[in-house]
Design a protein around this motif. Structure first.
Motif: not given
Length: 292
Positions: A29, A34, A37, A40-41, A43
């Motif tokens: 992160k 992330l 875009g 997604r978090q 995933e």
């Protein structure tokens, strides 16, 4: 007693799995995984958790032998991650970082679990580096192969979109060409043209080369192939869009297309209409009388 680096690594990953996972996610992160875009978090969480679980199981079953059957599931998971990231537009650096960022959490965990034994830390660190480097290389190989497939597919789609066959009139087709005409694109041109000739029962096909930057001997050969294929299907061809510069170049090179050519698509369309027994006439305006 000799220190086994693989055993130290296996023990550390099993004992510190949750801590390693949290640290790994934090690093990903922080690196902006992330922010693009593209993922997604939820995933990302699922991918890291699955990879670490499979890594723990593979270590316990086969040590650091990445080529062993015990690593098959992990290799497949990393391959799927690589393919999805190639499609999603991730950079090679982003994809490689997914695996290589796991090193720091594992190194820290080794210091916590076997830190009192410097030799065990050193050999465990070496084993972890060797293992993650091999997994990272596997990930990048799949990523690059997948990206080449994506680029190839996109190139084919662009080639198909850039060679549309247009129905100008009953029995008359136009094929406007834009860009360089090479062997691969000639195949697409011929396929699209021949299919359209069959579907439309066309008598005449106009090949417009206004958008072709240069016409040399090789391009002329490609055009002749398309023309010969169209003739075999029973359609005559007309070349349009030969600019003065291209005409001079073709004369200088001694290139002969041996086909009727016109300067513009409009001239070629008019000739095609005449050949098919049609004419276009201007409608006479109606005369209305006005009362004085």
């Amino acid at each position: 007693m000799a220190v086994d680096g693989t055993a130290a690594l296996t023990q550390t990953v099993a004992a510190e799995e949750a801590t390693i996972l949290d640290a790994w996610l934090s690093l990903l992160k922080a690196s902006g995984a992330l922010q693009t875009g593209r993922i997604r978090q939820v995933e990302l969480d699922s991918q890291t958790r699955m990879v670490l679980e499979q890594l723990r199981g593979s270590l316990a079953a086969a040590g650091t032998d990445v080529g062993a059957d015990a690593y098959a599931a992990l290799r497949d998971t990393l391959a799927e991650v690589s393919r999805s990231r190639a499609v999603q537009g991730f950079t090679p650096t982003d994809t490689a970082n997914f695996v290589f960022s796991l090193k720091e959490p594992i190194f820290d965990a080794l210091n916590r679990t076997v830190g009192k034994d410097p030799a065990a830390v050193a050999k465990g660190t070496w084993a972890a580096s060797h293992l993650l480097d091999a997994l990272g290389l596997h990930t990048m190989e799949v990523f690059l192969a997948s990206r080449e497939e994506v680029i190839g597919r996109q190139g084919q789609e662009i080639a198909e979109l850039s060679t549309p066959v247009v129905r100008l009139w009953d029995g008359i087709l136009a094929l406007p060409l834009i860009g360089t005409l090479d062997s691969a694109r000639t195949g697409v041109v011929m396929e699209n043209l021949l299919l359209a000739i069959v579907d439309e029962e066309a008598e005449i096909a106009i090949i417009d080369i206004t958008g072709v930057p240069t016409v040399d001997t090789l391009v002329a050969q490609h055009l002749l192939k398309a023309i010969a294929a169209a003739r075999l299907m029973g359609a005559d061809c007309i070349i349009s869009g030969i600019r003065p510069q291209i005409a001079q170049t073709m004369v200088h090179l001694g290139v002969e297309l041996n086909v009727v050519s016109k300067a513009t698509l409009a001239d070629a369309f008019a000739l095609a209409l005449r050949r098919t027994g049609r004419t276009v006439v201007r409608k006479q305006p109606s005369i209305t009388s006005t009362a004085s």
